[in-house]
Design a protein around this motif. Sequence first.
Motif, PDB file in Angstrom:
ATOM      1  N   ALA A  60      23.119  37.178  45.481  1.00 49.61           N
ATOM      2  CA  ALA A  60      21.669  37.045  45.596  1.00 49.61           C
ATOM      3  C   ALA A  60      20.906  37.522  44.359  1.00 49.61           C
ATOM      4  O   ALA A  60      19.945  36.891  43.951  1.00 49.61           O
ATOM      5  CB  ALA A  60      21.192  37.807  46.829  1.00 49.61           C
ATOM      6  N   PHE A  61      21.321  38.616  43.766  1.00 54.23           N
ATOM      7  CA  PHE A  61      20.535  39.206  42.679  1.00 54.23           C
ATOM      8  C   PHE A  61      21.172  38.988  41.314  1.00 54.23           C
ATOM      9  O   PHE A  61      20.986  39.778  40.407  1.00 54.23           O
ATOM     10  CB  PHE A  61      20.332  40.705  42.932  1.00 54.23           C
ATOM     11  CG  PHE A  61      19.577  40.954  44.200  1.00 54.23           C
ATOM     12  CD1 PHE A  61      18.224  40.721  44.251  1.00 54.23           C
ATOM     13  CD2 PHE A  61      20.229  41.383  45.337  1.00 54.23           C
ATOM     14  CE1 PHE A  61      17.518  40.923  45.417  1.00 54.23           C
ATOM     15  CE2 PHE A  61      19.525  41.597  46.508  1.00 54.23           C
ATOM     16  CZ  PHE A  61      18.165  41.365  46.545  1.00 54.23           C
ATOM     17  N   ILE A  87      28.659  28.862  46.691  1.00 52.35           N
ATOM     18  CA  ILE A  87      29.101  29.700  47.800  1.00 52.35           C
ATOM     19  C   ILE A  87      28.579  31.113  47.572  1.00 52.35           C
ATOM     20  O   ILE A  87      28.745  31.676  46.475  1.00 52.35           O
ATOM     21  CB  ILE A  87      30.641  29.709  47.906  1.00 52.35           C
ATOM     22  CG1 ILE A  87      31.132  28.302  48.232  1.00 52.35           C
ATOM     23  CG2 ILE A  87      31.110  30.712  48.942  1.00 52.35           C
ATOM     24  CD1 ILE A  87      32.634  28.162  48.248  1.00 52.35           C
ATOM     25  N   ASP A  88      27.951  31.679  48.595  1.00 49.42           N
ATOM     26  CA  ASP A  88      27.475  33.058  48.536  1.00 49.42           C
ATOM     27  C   ASP A  88      28.687  33.981  48.666  1.00 49.42           C
ATOM     28  O   ASP A  88      29.336  34.022  49.714  1.00 49.42           O
ATOM     29  CB  ASP A  88      26.472  33.312  49.653  1.00 49.42           C
ATOM     30  CG  ASP A  88      25.917  34.721  49.638  1.00 49.42           C
ATOM     31  OD1 ASP A  88      26.144  35.453  48.648  1.00 49.42           O
ATOM     32  OD2 ASP A  88      25.255  35.094  50.618  1.00 49.42           O
ATOM     33  N   ALA A  89      28.987  34.697  47.609  1.00 50.53           N
ATOM     34  CA  ALA A  89      30.179  35.546  47.584  1.00 50.53           C
ATOM     35  C   ALA A  89      30.128  36.639  48.651  1.00 50.53           C
ATOM     36  O   ALA A  89      31.154  36.993  49.235  1.00 50.53           O
ATOM     37  CB  ALA A  89      30.344  36.176  46.201  1.00 50.53           C
ATOM     38  N   ALA A  91      28.752  36.446  51.598  1.00 52.73           N
ATOM     39  CA  ALA A  91      28.960  35.878  52.929  1.00 52.73           C
ATOM     40  C   ALA A  91      30.386  35.398  53.145  1.00 52.73           C
ATOM     41  O   ALA A  91      30.818  35.235  54.278  1.00 52.73           O
ATOM     42  CB  ALA A  91      27.992  34.713  53.145  1.00 52.73           C
ATOM     43  N   ARG A  92      31.125  35.159  52.078  1.00 50.35           N
ATOM     44  CA  ARG A  92      32.480  34.623  52.181  1.00 50.35           C
ATOM     45  C   ARG A  92      33.495  35.551  51.525  1.00 50.35           C
ATOM     46  O   ARG A  92      34.291  35.161  50.676  1.00 50.35           O
ATOM     47  CB  ARG A  92      32.546  33.242  51.523  1.00 50.35           C
ATOM     48  CG  ARG A  92      31.705  32.171  52.170  1.00 50.35           C
ATOM     49  CD  ARG A  92      32.154  31.843  53.600  1.00 50.35           C
ATOM     50  NE  ARG A  92      33.578  31.589  53.718  1.00 50.35           N
ATOM     51  CZ  ARG A  92      34.154  30.406  53.552  1.00 50.35           C
ATOM     52  NH1 ARG A  92      33.427  29.364  53.268  1.00 50.35           N
ATOM     53  NH2 ARG A  92      35.458  30.276  53.681  1.00 50.35           N
ATOM     54  N   LEU A  93      33.492  36.816  51.917  1.00 54.22           N
ATOM     55  CA  LEU A  93      34.396  37.800  51.321  1.00 54.22           C
ATOM     56  C   LEU A  93      35.863  37.439  51.502  1.00 54.22           C
ATOM     57  O   LEU A  93      36.693  37.761  50.654  1.00 54.22           O
ATOM     58  CB  LEU A  93      34.111  39.191  51.897  1.00 54.22           C
ATOM     59  CG  LEU A  93      32.807  39.830  51.423  1.00 54.22           C
ATOM     60  CD1 LEU A  93      32.588  41.161  52.124  1.00 54.22           C
ATOM     61  CD2 LEU A  93      32.798  39.997  49.924  1.00 54.22           C
ATOM     62  N   ASP A  94      36.205  36.772  52.606  1.00 55.72           N
ATOM     63  CA  ASP A  94      37.590  36.354  52.811  1.00 55.72           C
ATOM     64  C   ASP A  94      38.048  35.404  51.708  1.00 55.72           C
ATOM     65  O   ASP A  94      39.123  35.561  51.131  1.00 55.72           O
ATOM     66  CB  ASP A  94      37.744  35.686  54.178  1.00 55.72           C
ATOM     67  CG  ASP A  94      36.792  34.497  54.372  1.00 55.72           C
ATOM     68  OD1 ASP A  94      35.701  34.488  53.759  1.00 55.72           O
ATOM     69  OD2 ASP A  94      37.141  33.582  55.130  1.00 55.72           O
ATOM     70  N   LEU A  95      37.214  34.448  51.373  1.00 53.65           N
ATOM     71  CA  LEU A  95      37.537  33.478  50.326  1.00 53.65           C
ATOM     72  C   LEU A  95      37.510  34.142  48.948  1.00 53.65           C
ATOM     73  O   LEU A  95      38.348  33.841  48.094  1.00 53.65           O
ATOM     74  CB  LEU A  95      36.551  32.313  50.383  1.00 53.65           C
ATOM     75  CG  LEU A  95      36.887  31.068  49.595  1.00 53.65           C
ATOM     76  CD1 LEU A  95      38.252  30.511  49.997  1.00 53.65           C
ATOM     77  CD2 LEU A  95      35.820  30.009  49.804  1.00 53.65           C
ATOM     78  N   VAL A  96      36.588  35.050  48.738  1.00 50.79           N
ATOM     79  CA  VAL A  96      36.497  35.789  47.476  1.00 50.79           C
ATOM     80  C   VAL A  96      37.789  36.568  47.230  1.00 50.79           C
ATOM     81  O   VAL A  96      38.344  36.546  46.133  1.00 50.79           O
ATOM     82  CB  VAL A  96      35.274  36.733  47.489  1.00 50.79           C
ATOM     83  CG1 VAL A  96      35.339  37.748  46.371  1.00 50.79           C
ATOM     84  CG2 VAL A  96      33.993  35.923  47.397  1.00 50.79           C
ATOM     85  N   GLU A  98      40.773  35.992  48.640  1.00 47.99           N
ATOM     86  CA  GLU A  98      41.891  35.054  48.536  1.00 47.99           C
ATOM     87  C   GLU A  98      41.978  34.438  47.137  1.00 47.99           C
ATOM     88  O   GLU A  98      43.071  34.244  46.606  1.00 47.99           O
ATOM     89  CB  GLU A  98      41.729  33.942  49.571  1.00 47.99           C
ATOM     90  CG  GLU A  98      42.816  32.908  49.548  1.00 47.99           C
ATOM     91  CD  GLU A  98      42.545  31.788  50.533  1.00 47.99           C
ATOM     92  OE1 GLU A  98      42.988  30.665  50.255  1.00 47.99           O
ATOM     93  OE2 GLU A  98      41.899  32.028  51.572  1.00 47.99           O
ATOM     94  N   LEU A  99      40.821  34.147  46.541  1.00 55.48           N
ATOM     95  CA  LEU A  99      40.787  33.495  45.233  1.00 55.48           C
ATOM     96  C   LEU A  99      40.667  34.483  44.076  1.00 55.48           C
ATOM     97  O   LEU A  99      40.578  34.072  42.920  1.00 55.48           O
ATOM     98  CB  LEU A  99      39.625  32.498  45.179  1.00 55.48           C
ATOM     99  CG  LEU A  99      39.750  31.326  46.139  1.00 55.48           C
ATOM    100  CD1 LEU A  99      38.462  30.537  46.183  1.00 55.48           C
ATOM    101  CD2 LEU A  99      40.919  30.445  45.742  1.00 55.48           C
ATOM    102  N   ASP A 100      40.633  35.771  44.377  1.00 60.58           N
ATOM    103  CA  ASP A 100      40.567  36.812  43.350  1.00 60.58           C
ATOM    104  C   ASP A 100      39.305  36.664  42.490  1.00 60.58           C
ATOM    105  O   ASP A 100      39.367  36.693  41.269  1.00 60.58           O
ATOM    106  CB  ASP A 100      41.831  36.772  42.488  1.00 60.58           C
ATOM    107  CG  ASP A 100      42.036  38.045  41.698  1.00 60.58           C
ATOM    108  OD1 ASP A 100      41.562  39.099  42.150  1.00 60.58           O
ATOM    109  OD2 ASP A 100      42.646  37.977  40.608  1.00 60.58           O
ATOM    110  N   ILE A 101      38.165  36.502  43.143  1.00 59.68           N
ATOM    111  CA  ILE A 101      36.874  36.427  42.458  1.00 59.68           C
ATOM    112  C   ILE A 101      36.426  37.860  42.205  1.00 59.68           C
ATOM    113  O   ILE A 101      36.215  38.620  43.140  1.00 59.68           O
ATOM    114  CB  ILE A 101      35.821  35.679  43.310  1.00 59.68           C
ATOM    115  CG1 ILE A 101      36.313  34.306  43.741  1.00 59.68           C
ATOM    116  CG2 ILE A 101      34.482  35.612  42.587  1.00 59.68           C
ATOM    117  CD1 ILE A 101      36.542  33.327  42.628  1.00 59.68           C
ATOM    118  N   LEU A 102      36.281  38.236  40.932  1.00 59.26           N
ATOM    119  CA  LEU A 102      35.957  39.623  40.597  1.00 59.26           C
ATOM    120  C   LEU A 102      34.507  39.836  40.195  1.00 59.26           C
ATOM    121  O   LEU A 102      34.021  40.957  40.219  1.00 59.26           O
ATOM    122  CB  LEU A 102      36.877  40.105  39.472  1.00 59.26           C
ATOM    123  CG  LEU A 102      38.372  40.062  39.794  1.00 59.26           C
ATOM    124  CD1 LEU A 102      39.175  40.500  38.581  1.00 59.26           C
ATOM    125  CD2 LEU A 102      38.678  40.930  40.989  1.00 59.26           C
TER     126      LEU A 102
END
Length: 137
Positions: A60-61, A87-89, A91-96, A98-102
């Motif tokens: 968001a920020f 995708i709002d990171a 709201a989708r912590l599971d996907l974050v 899984e995909l190793d979004i840092l």
Amino acid sequence: MTGVVVCVAVLVVASAFGVLHKRRSGRVRVRGRDEGKRLGVVELGGELGERATLVQFSSAFCAPCRATRRVLAEVAGMVPGVAHMEIDAEARLDLVRELDILKTPTVLVLDADGRVVRRATGQPRKADVIAALGEAV
């Protein structure tokens, strides 16, 4: 005298880190850990592009996220068969995880089958995104 040497050394190291970080931020590259990862309609919540899909993870920020959104929307509008999804990171912590979004923004370039073929952390340049799309198709 020792304090001056330590201060200069810290400034040199910090400057080198800053230059390295700036050069790597926003570069669209292949990452070995992404090999074999595939995203579909269930994970993304929308249809994949006919040729490729640009998936942006934002928060968001995040000021660079807004600029990245504009760049990716412009590229998706220019290149036929390319879709852009955000995708709002948070709201989708599971996907974050899984995909190793840092960090945000992170952009994944998916081929027509949903395989992750490229990744950029930070705000990518339009030319780099277009080049990555050429390799994804």
